[in-house]
Design an enzyme around this catalytic site. Sequence first.
Site, short mmCIF file in Angstrom:
data_model
loop_
_atom_site.label_atom_id
_atom_site.label_comp_id
_atom_site.label_asym_id
_atom_site.label_seq_id
_atom_site.Cartn_x
_atom_site.Cartn_y
_atom_site.Cartn_z
N SER A 103 0.82 -1.22 0.00
CA SER A 103 0.00 0.00 0.00
C SER A 103 0.85 1.27 0.00
CB SER A 103 -0.91 0.01 1.22
OG SER A 103 -1.58 1.26 1.31
N THR B 116 -9.31 -1.03 2.71
CA THR B 116 -9.05 -1.45 1.33
C THR B 116 -9.39 -2.93 1.18
OG1 THR B 116 -7.46 -1.32 -0.47
CG2 THR B 116 -6.55 -1.89 1.69
N LYS C 182 -13.88 -3.51 1.97
CA LYS C 182 -14.64 -2.27 1.77
C LYS C 182 -16.14 -2.48 1.98
CE LYS C 182 -11.56 0.26 -1.35
NZ LYS C 182 -11.43 0.94 -2.65
N ASP D 282 -13.60 7.35 -2.68
CA ASP D 282 -13.29 7.02 -4.08
C ASP D 282 -14.18 7.85 -5.00
OD1 ASP D 282 -11.29 5.16 -3.62
OD2 ASP D 282 -12.66 3.44 -3.57
N GLY E 220 -16.17 -3.77 -15.54
CA GLY E 220 -16.06 -4.30 -14.18
C GLY E 220 -17.31 -4.04 -13.38
N GLY F 121 -16.11 -3.10 -6.37
CA GLY F 121 -16.29 -1.93 -5.51
C GLY F 121 -15.96 -0.63 -6.22
N ARG G 260 -18.01 -9.61 -16.98
CA ARG G 260 -17.84 -11.01 -17.42
C ARG G 260 -18.90 -11.90 -16.78
NH1 ARG G 260 -12.07 -12.60 -14.52
NH2 ARG G 260 -12.73 -12.12 -12.38
N TYR H 229 -3.19 2.62 -11.70
CA TYR H 229 -2.22 3.72 -11.71
C TYR H 229 -0.78 3.24 -11.84
CZ TYR H 229 -2.47 2.40 -6.78
OH TYR H 229 -2.52 1.68 -5.62
N GLY I 264 -5.10 6.36 -13.08
CA GLY I 264 -5.67 6.33 -11.74
C GLY I 264 -4.89 7.09 -10.68
P1 NAP Z 1 -12.82 -5.73 -7.19
O1 NAP Z 1 -13.89 -5.34 -6.23
O2 NAP Z 1 -12.05 -6.99 -6.99
O3 NAP Z 1 -13.52 -5.77 -8.65
C1 NAP Z 1 -12.80 -6.06 -9.80
C2 NAP Z 1 -13.76 -6.22 -10.98
O4 NAP Z 1 -12.97 -6.50 -12.12
C3 NAP Z 1 -14.77 -7.36 -10.83
O5 NAP Z 1 -15.99 -7.01 -11.38
C4 NAP Z 1 -14.12 -8.49 -11.64
O6 NAP Z 1 -15.02 -9.36 -12.27
C5 NAP Z 1 -13.44 -7.69 -12.74
N1 NAP Z 1 -12.33 -8.43 -13.31
C6 NAP Z 1 -11.24 -8.92 -12.64
N2 NAP Z 1 -10.43 -9.55 -13.51
C7 NAP Z 1 -11.02 -9.46 -14.72
C8 NAP Z 1 -10.67 -9.93 -16.01
N3 NAP Z 1 -9.54 -10.64 -16.23
N4 NAP Z 1 -11.51 -9.64 -17.03
C9 NAP Z 1 -12.64 -8.94 -16.83
N5 NAP Z 1 -13.04 -8.48 -15.63
C10 NAP Z 1 -12.23 -8.74 -14.60
O7 NAP Z 1 -11.72 -4.59 -7.31
P2 NAP Z 1 -11.94 -3.02 -7.14
O8 NAP Z 1 -11.72 -2.63 -5.74
O9 NAP Z 1 -13.23 -2.70 -7.80
O10 NAP Z 1 -10.69 -2.42 -7.96
C11 NAP Z 1 -10.63 -2.54 -9.37
C12 NAP Z 1 -9.37 -1.81 -9.87
O11 NAP Z 1 -9.48 -0.41 -9.59
C13 NAP Z 1 -8.08 -2.28 -9.19
O12 NAP Z 1 -7.04 -2.28 -10.13
C14 NAP Z 1 -7.80 -1.19 -8.16
O13 NAP Z 1 -6.42 -1.05 -7.87
C15 NAP Z 1 -8.31 0.03 -8.92
N6 NAP Z 1 -8.65 1.12 -8.01
C16 NAP Z 1 -7.97 2.29 -8.16
C17 NAP Z 1 -8.25 3.35 -7.32
C18 NAP Z 1 -7.49 4.64 -7.48
O14 NAP Z 1 -7.51 5.45 -6.55
N7 NAP Z 1 -6.85 4.85 -8.60
C19 NAP Z 1 -9.24 3.23 -6.33
C20 NAP Z 1 -9.96 2.02 -6.24
C21 NAP Z 1 -9.63 0.96 -7.09
P3 NAP Z 1 -15.97 -10.37 -11.44
O15 NAP Z 1 -17.01 -9.46 -10.87
O16 NAP Z 1 -16.47 -11.29 -12.46
O17 NAP Z 1 -15.07 -10.99 -10.40
#
Ligand code: NAP
Length: 296
Positions: free
Chosen positions: A26, A73, A77, A113, A137, A140, A163, A239, A261
């Site tokens: 982190s 995180t 969440k 966020d 996606g 969260g 997906r 990011y 990001g």
């Molecule tokens: P999460 O809750 O695990 O959700 C990830 C989503 O992506 C799910 O819907 C998952 O599908 C989908 N996914 C994962 N692998 C995939 C693949 N190979 N093909 C298609 N879909 C896929 O994660 P999250 O917290 O939402 O975070 C998502 C991304 O955003 C991460 O990279 C995180 O680091 C980034 N993020 C960035 C910030 C920032 O401040 N820049 C803040 C928050 C998050 P399923 O639903 O089918 O499992």
Amino acid sequence: MKARATQLSGLNSGLFGVVGRSISYSLSPAIFRKAFDALGWPAAYAIFDLESAQLPRFVAAAADAGISGFNVTKPYKVSIIRSLDRIDGDADAVGAVNTVVRRGNRWVGFNTDIDGVEHSLVPFRRNLAGESAVILGAGGAARAVAVALAVRTGMREITFAVRSLPKGRSLVRDLTRGCHTDCRLCVCALTPSSLNERLGDASLLVNATPVGGAGVAKRSPLPRGARIHPATVVFDLVYRPRRTRLLADAAAGGCRKLVNGWGMLVAQAEASFFLWTGKRFPDRLRRELMAMETSR
Ligand code: NAP
């Protein structure tokens, strides 16, 4: 930011941190230590790496341990909500909390966020109001993006390209219940034909999957054959790396409005800091944090 900030009393000290699992990577400690240093506050920011069974005990003991607030995180969440006393309206609409604040003797959950997304899209706000978006996606982050676009940016229609269609439909049901907006929420499969139907008139494409980030950096979250219109704003929440495969492909296809990001990461941290301290990041610190993007 609509939320009321907490003014820390006394010495402006305190203990803060981030709660998650396997989160030694982190960047939050580096960001918040710089922020507290910039204000000259003797506050500490720690990583609390917990197993899920420890989460309720952590919250119950946090006040006695001197903790004034904490970030949340992956993967907590959503599950943290059960252990809190109150949830802010926007966090409730998202169904996820990334910032917890001590208010009196209560723990209150927020989702900054949403602020991070709103901030990242400020330069394009006028192009986006009343238009449609595609979010890749259904996790969260996708939820927070949708609330920011529907409630703060005034978008007309959002399609989640997913997906798992059942998961996508359940996400749309949740958001429709929790988010009071006229924005139309839809789901489509993550296939070239379904995407091309939507991307043709979408003003914004957001990657809210981890694809393109650590471990899968060479991959794009878009399936081969999906085409982005050059006028589209392309926002990748990933990011690291700075220029993801999605952003590189979009640039090669003529897109010029590209956002990664990093700005969201800094803006959501600043919004958490404001909730805890009532203070914004000083301009110099914000510039320093934005510059860290290029040094990594
Ligand atoms: P999460 O809750 O695990 O959700 C990830 C989503 O992506 C799910 O819907 C998952 O599908 C989908 N996914 C994962 N692998 C995939 C693949 N190979 N093909 C298609 N879909 C896929 O994660 P999250 O917290 O939402 O975070 C998502 C991304 O955003 C991460 O990279 C995180 O680091 C980034 N993020 C960035 C910030 C920032 O401040 N820049 C803040 C928050 C998050 P399923 O639903 O089918 O499992």
